[in-house]
Design a protein around this motif. Structure first.
Motif, short mmCIF file in Angstrom:
data_model
loop_
_atom_site.label_atom_id
_atom_site.label_comp_id
_atom_site.label_asym_id
_atom_site.label_seq_id
_atom_site.Cartn_x
_atom_site.Cartn_y
_atom_site.Cartn_z
N THR A 58 0.67 -0.99 0.05
CA THR A 58 0.04 -0.05 -0.01
C THR A 58 0.84 1.26 -0.16
O THR A 58 0.33 2.42 -0.46
N HIS A 59 2.31 1.26 0.32
CA HIS A 59 2.98 2.26 0.72
C HIS A 59 3.41 2.75 -0.92
O HIS A 59 4.06 3.67 -1.17
N LEU A 60 3.13 1.82 -1.86
CA LEU A 60 3.55 2.10 -3.18
C LEU A 60 2.36 2.46 -4.32
O LEU A 60 2.56 2.45 -5.50
N HIS A 61 1.23 2.63 -3.59
CA HIS A 61 -0.04 3.19 -4.35
C HIS A 61 0.00 4.53 -4.62
O HIS A 61 -0.86 5.22 -3.88
N SER A 62 1.05 5.18 -5.22
CA SER A 62 0.91 6.47 -5.62
C SER A 62 1.37 6.46 -7.23
O SER A 62 1.60 5.45 -7.84
N PRO A 63 1.13 7.71 -7.63
CA PRO A 63 1.27 7.76 -9.02
C PRO A 63 2.47 7.37 -9.67
O PRO A 63 2.63 6.67 -10.72
N MET A 64 3.83 7.79 -9.09
CA MET A 64 4.98 7.39 -9.53
C MET A 64 5.08 5.97 -9.63
O MET A 64 5.66 5.51 -10.39
N TYR A 65 4.57 5.04 -8.50
CA TYR A 65 4.85 3.75 -8.73
C TYR A 65 3.59 3.10 -9.57
O TYR A 65 3.90 1.82 -10.09
N PHE A 66 2.62 3.70 -9.74
CA PHE A 66 1.54 3.29 -10.73
C PHE A 66 2.37 3.09 -12.02
O PHE A 66 2.16 2.38 -12.94
N PHE A 67 3.07 4.37 -12.53
CA PHE A 67 3.60 4.35 -13.66
C PHE A 67 4.88 3.23 -13.87
O PHE A 67 5.07 2.86 -14.93
N LEU A 68 5.45 3.18 -12.83
CA LEU A 68 6.55 2.31 -12.38
C LEU A 68 6.01 1.01 -12.80
O LEU A 68 6.93 0.01 -13.47
N ARG A 143 -5.82 9.75 -9.69
CA ARG A 143 -5.92 8.44 -10.21
C ARG A 143 -6.37 8.42 -11.76
O ARG A 143 -5.94 7.75 -12.51
N LYS A 144 -7.43 9.29 -12.00
CA LYS A 144 -8.11 9.55 -13.37
C LYS A 144 -7.07 9.89 -14.25
O LYS A 144 -7.00 9.60 -15.42
N MET A 145 -6.26 11.13 -13.62
CA MET A 145 -5.30 11.45 -14.75
C MET A 145 -4.02 10.43 -15.08
O MET A 145 -3.63 10.43 -16.20
N CYS A 146 -3.95 9.53 -14.18
CA CYS A 146 -2.84 8.73 -14.40
C CYS A 146 -3.26 7.78 -15.29
O CYS A 146 -2.46 7.42 -16.31
N ARG A 147 -4.31 7.27 -15.19
CA ARG A 147 -4.95 6.27 -16.05
C ARG A 147 -5.07 6.95 -17.57
O ARG A 147 -4.87 6.18 -18.69
N CYS A 148 -5.46 8.26 -17.65
CA CYS A 148 -5.38 8.86 -19.08
C CYS A 148 -4.15 8.97 -19.68
O CYS A 148 -3.76 8.70 -20.89
N LEU A 149 -3.01 9.20 -18.87
CA LEU A 149 -1.66 9.52 -19.34
C LEU A 149 -1.37 8.13 -19.84
O LEU A 149 -0.54 8.07 -20.96
#
Length: 319
Positions: A58-68, A143-149
């Motif tokens: 859960t500590h990695l549930h952030s935009p940076m790690y989503f992209f990673l 989260r929506k912006m991450c998915r859009c990118l």
């Protein structure tokens, strides 16, 4: 028996291409196969580990790690387009690939490579918002912006790669059907083609590829300029935040650097070994190094790995 060369004047597409692969100076096939197998194993296991950590911790549930996590998935796909075929050719006396297989390999290679370019640019933009606009960061990088990118990177590169693969499939071939490379790639396919409009075809293909690569690189540079300025002006806390960018910068330098040298440098038979080494760097070695770089230089990823190891050791000790 190797495929016969095309007859001069026959402007058509061959049914098969012959991949010349490594020159005789490199034909220590057992050693090469062991090295390539190890590289592929490390690539798959390392990137799967990153994907698993991002999903479970859960500590990695952030935009940076989503992209990673998406970058790790791309690295597996990117290396799988070329490396299994190179390994199979190592055991085959006929290093051939069908015309359809060649165009398909070009499509997926460009698609995954272009998507990785754009994803690296999205990660740079994420670091820009986190460091330069920390108060607005949760709202701007939702989260929506991450998915859009991620969706934009996949969709745009899929369309661009489809157009490039279509243009490559329309190239006429009237000379040799021997590709002086380890796998099918547009610069080496253009060398084999005898199109009367070769400069125009080459320009069109490079415009599509260059738009994705150069656009992503420029966006990355534009994102890091204000990051560096902000870090130099602000407190130590911001400088610590910049530490999260170092892994990304190393990956960006490796990926864009080796790719730029490979595509922009002139290709000739006298530099064939150099072309092969560069191809292995950006197509095979870089996907293997990405999870290693992020694991060694990121305290959160190392903490997640230690946590998983403790969870795995605890049941054994209990038993």
């Amino acid at each position: 028996m190797s495929p016969e060369p095309l007859q001069q004047g026959n402007l058509s597409s061959p049914s098969m291409f012959l991949l010349l692969g490594f020159s005789s100076a490199y034909r220590t096939w057992v050693t090469l196969c062991l090295c390539f197998s190890l590289i592929y194993l490390v690539t798959v296991v390392g990137n799967l580990l990153i994907m698993t950590l991002v999903c479970l911790d859960t500590h990695l549930h952030s935009p940076m790690y989503f992209f990673l996590g998406h970058l790790s998935f791309l690295d597996i796909c990117y290396s799988s387009v070329t490396l299994p075929k190179i390994l199979r050719d190592a055991f085959s006396p006929q290093k051939t690939i069908s015309f359809v297989g060649c165009i398909t390999q070009i499509y997926f290679f460009l698609c995954f490579g272009g998507s990785e370019c754009m994803l690296l640019a999205a990660m740079a933009y994420d670091r820009y918002l986190a460091i330069c606009h920390p108060l607005r960061y949760p709202a701007l990088m939702s989260r929506k912006m991450c998915r859009c990118l991620v969706a934009v990177s996949w969709l745009s590169c899929s369309i661009s790669s489809l157009i490039q693969a279509f243009l490559a499939s329309r190239l006429p071939f009237c000379g040799s059907n021997r590709i002086d490379h380890l796998f099918c790639e547009i610069p080496f396919l253009l060398k084999v083609s005898c199109s009367p409009n070769a400069p125009l075809n080459k320009a069109a293909l490079y415009v599509f590829a260059g738009t994705i690569a150069m656009g992503s690189f420029l966006l990355t540079v534009v994102s890091y300029i204000p990051i560096i300025v902000t870090v130099l002006r602000r407190s130590v806390g911001t400088q610590r935040a910049f530490a999260t960018c170092t892994s990304h910068l190393i990956v960006v330098s490796l990926f864009f650097g080796t790719g730029a040298v490979a595509y922009l440098a002139p290709h000739s038979s006298s530099f064939r070994q150099t072309d092969e080494v560069l191809a292995l760097l950006y197509a095979v070695v870089t996907p293997m190094l990405n999870p290693i770089i992020y694991s060694l230089r990121n305290s959160e990823v190392k903490g997640a790995i230690r946590k998983v190891l403790r969870m795995g050791v605890s049941p054994v000790c209990t038993k």
